[in-house]
Structure formats: structure tokens, C-alpha cells
Design a protein around this motif. Structure first.
Motif, PDB file in Angstrom:
ATOM      1  N   SER A 169       0.856  -1.193   0.000  1.00  0.00           N
ATOM      2  CA  SER A 169       0.000   0.000   0.000  1.00  0.00           C
ATOM      3  C   SER A 169       0.885   1.234   0.000  1.00  0.00           C
ATOM      4  O   SER A 169       2.030   1.198   0.471  1.00  0.00           O
ATOM      5  CB  SER A 169      -0.926   0.027   1.226  1.00  0.00           C
ATOM      6  OG  SER A 169      -1.870  -1.022   1.187  1.00  0.00           O
ATOM      7  N   LYS A 170       0.312   2.341  -0.531  1.00  0.00           N
ATOM      8  CA  LYS A 170       1.086   3.567  -0.593  1.00  0.00           C
ATOM      9  C   LYS A 170       0.142   4.758  -0.632  1.00  0.00           C
ATOM     10  O   LYS A 170      -0.897   4.725  -1.305  1.00  0.00           O
ATOM     11  CB  LYS A 170       1.980   3.566  -1.843  1.00  0.00           C
ATOM     12  CG  LYS A 170       2.925   4.747  -1.950  1.00  0.00           C
ATOM     13  CD  LYS A 170       3.834   4.584  -3.163  1.00  0.00           C
ATOM     14  CE  LYS A 170       4.854   5.710  -3.253  1.00  0.00           C
ATOM     15  NZ  LYS A 170       5.761   5.521  -4.408  1.00  0.00           N
ATOM     16  N   THR A 171       0.521   5.817   0.093  1.00  0.00           N
ATOM     17  CA  THR A 171      -0.233   7.073   0.058  1.00  0.00           C
ATOM     18  C   THR A 171       0.649   8.151  -0.554  1.00  0.00           C
ATOM     19  O   THR A 171       1.831   8.272  -0.195  1.00  0.00           O
ATOM     20  CB  THR A 171      -0.679   7.489   1.467  1.00  0.00           C
ATOM     21  OG1 THR A 171      -1.527   6.462   2.019  1.00  0.00           O
ATOM     22  CG2 THR A 171      -1.452   8.811   1.433  1.00  0.00           C
ATOM     23  N   PHE A 172       0.082   8.930  -1.451  1.00  0.00           N
ATOM     24  CA  PHE A 172       0.870   9.946  -2.164  1.00  0.00           C
ATOM     25  C   PHE A 172      -0.033  11.094  -2.608  1.00  0.00           C
ATOM     26  O   PHE A 172      -1.251  10.920  -2.783  1.00  0.00           O
ATOM     27  CB  PHE A 172       1.552   9.328  -3.394  1.00  0.00           C
ATOM     28  CG  PHE A 172       0.582   8.754  -4.399  1.00  0.00           C
ATOM     29  CD1 PHE A 172       0.150   9.497  -5.492  1.00  0.00           C
ATOM     30  CD2 PHE A 172       0.064   7.471  -4.230  1.00  0.00           C
ATOM     31  CE1 PHE A 172      -0.746   8.983  -6.400  1.00  0.00           C
ATOM     32  CE2 PHE A 172      -0.838   6.940  -5.142  1.00  0.00           C
ATOM     33  CZ  PHE A 172      -1.240   7.692  -6.227  1.00  0.00           C
ATOM     34  N   PRO A 173       0.542  12.279  -2.791  1.00  0.00           N
ATOM     35  CA  PRO A 173      -0.250  13.420  -3.289  1.00  0.00           C
ATOM     36  C   PRO A 173      -0.320  13.398  -4.815  1.00  0.00           C
ATOM     37  O   PRO A 173       0.627  12.975  -5.482  1.00  0.00           O
ATOM     38  CB  PRO A 173       0.538  14.628  -2.793  1.00  0.00           C
ATOM     39  CG  PRO A 173       1.956  14.146  -2.760  1.00  0.00           C
ATOM     40  CD  PRO A 173       1.900  12.684  -2.380  1.00  0.00           C
ATOM     41  N   LEU A 174      -1.430  13.852  -5.335  1.00  0.00           N
ATOM     42  CA  LEU A 174      -1.606  13.929  -6.794  1.00  0.00           C
ATOM     43  C   LEU A 174      -2.274  15.251  -7.127  1.00  0.00           C
ATOM     44  O   LEU A 174      -3.358  15.565  -6.612  1.00  0.00           O
ATOM     45  CB  LEU A 174      -2.439  12.752  -7.308  1.00  0.00           C
ATOM     46  CG  LEU A 174      -2.595  12.646  -8.828  1.00  0.00           C
ATOM     47  CD1 LEU A 174      -2.730  11.174  -9.244  1.00  0.00           C
ATOM     48  CD2 LEU A 174      -3.817  13.420  -9.320  1.00  0.00           C
ATOM     49  N   SER A 175      -1.639  16.033  -8.003  1.00  0.00           N
ATOM     50  CA  SER A 175      -2.190  17.327  -8.425  1.00  0.00           C
ATOM     51  C   SER A 175      -2.915  17.165  -9.751  1.00  0.00           C
ATOM     52  O   SER A 175      -2.309  16.764 -10.754  1.00  0.00           O
ATOM     53  CB  SER A 175      -1.064  18.360  -8.560  1.00  0.00           C
ATOM     54  OG  SER A 175      -0.421  18.567  -7.314  1.00  0.00           O
ATOM     55  N   PHE A 176      -4.208  17.469  -9.739  1.00  0.00           N
ATOM     56  CA  PHE A 176      -4.985  17.388 -10.978  1.00  0.00           C
ATOM     57  C   PHE A 176      -4.684  18.614 -11.849  1.00  0.00           C
ATOM     58  O   PHE A 176      -4.626  19.735 -11.326  1.00  0.00           O
ATOM     59  CB  PHE A 176      -6.484  17.333 -10.685  1.00  0.00           C
ATOM     60  CG  PHE A 176      -6.935  16.035 -10.089  1.00  0.00           C
ATOM     61  CD1 PHE A 176      -7.162  14.934 -10.893  1.00  0.00           C
ATOM     62  CD2 PHE A 176      -7.143  15.912  -8.723  1.00  0.00           C
ATOM     63  CE1 PHE A 176      -7.592  13.730 -10.361  1.00  0.00           C
ATOM     64  CE2 PHE A 176      -7.564  14.716  -8.168  1.00  0.00           C
ATOM     65  CZ  PHE A 176      -7.786  13.616  -8.985  1.00  0.00           C
ATOM     66  N   PRO A 177      -4.503  18.424 -13.148  1.00  0.00           N
ATOM     67  CA  PRO A 177      -4.262  19.564 -14.046  1.00  0.00           C
ATOM     68  C   PRO A 177      -5.443  20.538 -14.026  1.00  0.00           C
ATOM     69  O   PRO A 177      -6.582  20.141 -13.757  1.00  0.00           O
ATOM     70  CB  PRO A 177      -4.119  18.908 -15.429  1.00  0.00           C
ATOM     71  CG  PRO A 177      -3.793  17.475 -15.150  1.00  0.00           C
ATOM     72  CD  PRO A 177      -4.479  17.135 -13.866  1.00  0.00           C
TER      73      PRO A 177
END
Length: 445
Positions: free
Chosen positions: A221-229
């Protein structure tokens, strides 16, 4: 009745039409009598309404319709008598009152232009050529292999192997994951899924999502930030940053079939194995190449025709073509399932340049075909249909399909006609032969 056709400009014309209102008396009486048979009025049975009431209700409508019909009839009689080549429907403008003894209409119309065919010998076009090598056949077979790809869990031994000792997700692997996304700690619509599968490297997911998945193993499992365009299709999350947690359920490596007789059989090659399959692939590539070369040459010929021939373009034909192009665009949106496509505003003005070009080319082709006797013959149409049908499993059925519909036959006729024009043009113009690779050919516009 003598009439004078006025010249209002390049293609615009006007003619005044006159006739006696008394000429319509019999038709008017019959029309009102017919309407009276079905007219309903309080206190009267159907068909028993007094003529005065029928006249009051429908008199002006009948006068209007009959006078326009008569003016239209006179106009087309005149056009036939004077051999006027009309570019579209006339616009009839009444100049008298409905109850006048003499009815007068002005008819405004456009005529077809004179087409000045240019000197084809001054034109230069390029005809491409290419050879289908073994490398092109190999690339085509590789595409067919990828279409039959299937996946095995990494590390699990099987008939096709275990995919190597590294069980971490790699580019080209299929991963099955659960994920949930939150913005400011709150889940958002469309940000959660279970048993979601995709192939790493195909670009289906945002780059940050794929990058976070690479290197993970089943159970990780992994948690990460994602920026939507900012231009992301989901407007609710566009331009925002979410925290995603993914859990990998499985990592599967891709296995493509080996090119052998069994693979050939899976493609429908029942005899001849790999050799026969390669021959059929080459035949298909040759056919595709021929069509591509013809399409490129035809496109260039049509562009040259448009540039070296001179004519005035009828506004009415352009307007009609703009409407047709707009409707075609609307139907395309509907077929693609675009919401509210039926009511979406599609300005016809956006098709103005394309419409002018298409109308010009249509008039040029029509004139050239008549001048040089380039119309499609029945034998040519049959040959084209037979060639297209030969690529199908049941050619006879395809031939019947073409001949069962006049519109399909018309499409083939137009295709042959364009081929005839292309051949005539290239027989007059300077043709430059140019050899390119198959890949270069596929990229040409």
C-alpha cells in the motif's frame, strides 16, 4: 408573356413574374371547397359550414399559397425555356396585394458560374511509392501479437514462465488495485474504486499515479499526493491536489503469443502456417499502401484543381453546404454520445471556408467531367466494388450489399469519378515520383 432577366451581379439575377388573379379562380374555389369539407364550427356539422365562414377562415391562406405556387410554376417554366442553369432555389418576393387583379412577384436567383479550367501542364504533383519489407511485416505481426496479449501473476510459475524473479510492478505490467482519493480529508466523487486494473505505461492514468504504482508488489500500500491539471475533465477536482491511497491486489506480466503455426491458426490461417500468414499480411499491407498512395495523390490533385481553376462561387450553394456540414457535425456528436448534442449550438459560420472549398471543387469536377467525358462507367463501378469485396470472407454478399442500396452505389460512383479525374489530371501535369519508407508514408498528410 415577355420577361426580362436582370443581371444584379456576378451570379445574381432577377426576373419579374406577372399573372392575373382571375387565372387562379377555379383552383381557389376547389381548394376552399376541400377545406370546407373538414372545417369545424360551432352549430354546424362537418362539411356543412357556410362558404362565407370558410372564406373568412381560409381565404387569405389559400390566396397566399396559390399565388406562390403559380409564381414558382412560372419561374421554373421560364428557367427551362431560357435554359437557365440554376445554382439553387429562387427567392420569391410578392410585390402586389393578395386581392389585386394583377399579381406580381420578383424572383431572385443565382445561376451556375462559368468554370475556367486552368492549364494542367503547369501543375506539379508528387506520387509516392514504397516497398513492403520483412521488417514491415514483422511490425504488423507484432501489432497482432499485442492484440492477443494476456497476463500472468508475477512470480507464479506456469506454462509461459513466471515473468522473472522481480515481482515488483514494472512498465508494461497490468496492475489490479484498490484506491481512494481525498481532498482536504474528504472523499470525492469518482475518487474511489476496487479491483481497478490498468497497464503501466499506456497513459490511461495521470503520470503521478503511475509513478506511485511502479515498484510496488502484491499486498503493498502507498499514500501519495496527486495534483490534478487545471484543464482536467473532472471540473470538481481540476486544479486541486488530492491524497491517494492505493493497495496493490496483483501484479501481472504480459505474455504475447509466439509467432508459430498455432498463432497463424488463431488468425484464421487454416493452411500454410507462418509462411501463408506472412504472405497474407504482406497482401494486406500492399493493399493499404496502394490506397494510401492513391489518397495522397488524389488529395493533392484536388488541391491543385481548386487553385488553378477560376470561377465565381454561388452564395446559395455555399449556404446549403454550410448547413449540411453543421448537421453532419451534430450527427457526429450524437453518435459519440455527447450530452445535449441535439440542442448544442453549432454556428454554420465556422464551416464557411470549408463550404466554399467544397462547392468550388464540386463545380470544377462537374465541369471537367462533362468536358472530358470522365463519368464513371458501369464496368468501372463494378470493378471497384469487386476490389473492395475481395477483402471480405464472403465477397458475393458484399457485392449484393453495395448493389442493394442506391446511396452506396452513388458513393462508389463518386469514388470512381474522382479516380478518373485524378488520372486525367496526372496525364497532363508533371508527376514527381518519390520513394519513401512505409513509416514515412503513414505519417504523410
Amino acid at each position: 408573356m415577355a420577361v426580362q432577366i436582370e443581371n444584379l451581379g456576378q451570379l445574381d439575377r432577377k426576373v419579374t413574374l406577372e399573372f392575373a388573379r382571375a387565372d387562379l379562380a377555379k383552383a381557389r374555389e376547389d381548394r376552399l371547397a376541400k377545406l370546407g369539407k373538414t372545417m369545424k364550427a360551432p352549430g354546424f356539422r362537418p362539411g356543412k359550414v357556410p362558404k362565407t365562414m370558410v372564406e373568412k377562415q381560409y381565404g387569405m391562406q389559400v390566396d397566399f399559397e396559390l399565388q406562390f405556387d403559380k409564381a414558382s410554376e412560372l419561374f421554373y417554366e421560364l428557367a427551362q425555356k431560357e435554359k437557365i442553369q440554376l445554382a439553387g432555389q429562387p427567392r420569391l418576393d410578392p410585390k402586389s396585394e393578395l386581392d389585386a387583379d394583377k399579381i406580381v412577384f420578383d424572383a431572385y436567383f443565382e445561376v451556375l458560374p462559368e468554370v475556367k479550367i486552368g492549364d494542367f501542364s503547369t501543375a506539379e504533383v508528387t506520387k509516392y511509392a514504397t516497398d513492403i519489407s520483412d521488417a514491415e511485416i514483422d511490425r504488423a505481426l507484432d501489432v497482432l501479437r499485442k492484440q492477443q496479449v494476456h497476463y500472468h501473476p508475477r512470480g507464479d510459475a506456469g506454462d509461459h514462465g513466471d515473468g522473472g524473479v522481480n515481482t515488483a510492478a514494472q512498465a508494461g505490467d497490468q496492475v489490479v488495485i484498490d484506491f481512494v482519493g481525498k481532498i482536504d480529508g474528504v472523499e470525492f466523487a469518482g475518487g474511489k474504486a476496487e479491483n481497478f486494473e490498468y497497464v503501466l505505461g499506456e497513459g490511461r492514468m495521470l503520470p503521478e499515479f503511475e509513478a506511485a504504482t511502479l515498484g510496488l508488489k502484491a499486498g503493498d500500500s502507498k499514500t501519495f499526493p496527486l495534483s490534478f491539471p487545471a484543464d482536467y475533465h473532472g471540473k470538481d477536482v481540476a486544479g486541486k491536489t488530492a491524497d491517494f491511497t492505493i493497495t496493490v491486489k496483483s501484479v501481472n506480466w504480459a505474455h504475447m503469443p509466439v509467432i508459430d503455426d498455432a498463432f497463424a491458426l488463431s488468425l484464421g490461417v487454416t493452411e500454410g502456417g507462418v509462411a501463408k500468414m506472412r504472405a497474407e499480411v504482406k497482401e494486406n499491407l500492399d493493399r493499404e499502401t496502394k490506397r494510401r498512395i492513391t489518397s495522397l495523390l488524389k488529395g493533392e490533385v484536388m488541391e491543385k484543381l481548386n487553385s488553378i481553376c477560376e470561377l465565381d462561387v454561388p452564395k446559395s450553394m455555399v449556404a446549403q453546404e454550410q448547413e449540411r456540414l453543421a448537421e453532419s457535425a451534430r450527427q457526429d456528436l450524437i453518435q459519440r454520445g455527447i450530452p445535449n448534442a441535439k440542442d448544442a449550438p453549432i454556428p454554420v459560420e465556422m464551416f464557411a471556408e470549408q463550404a466554399v472549398k467544397r462547392v468550388r471543387l464540386g463545380l470544377i469536377l462537374s465541369d471537367l467531367v462533362k468536358q472530358q467525358n470522365l463519368a464513371a462507367t458501369a464496368d468501372q463501378i463494378k470493378a471497384e466494388i469487386d476490389e473492395q469485396a475481395a477483402t471480405y470472407e464472403d465477397p458475393k454478399e458484399v457485392v449484393r450489399w453495395f448493389y442493394s442500396n442506391p446511396n452506396r452505389l452513388k458513393d462508389v460512383e463518386n469514388l470512381v469519378l474522382e479516380d478518373n479525374v485524378m488520372k486525367f489530371f496526372t496525364s497532363q501535369a508533371k508527376v514527381i515520383d518519390k520513394v519513401v519508407t512505409f513509416e514515412e508514408l503513414s505519417k504523410l498528410n
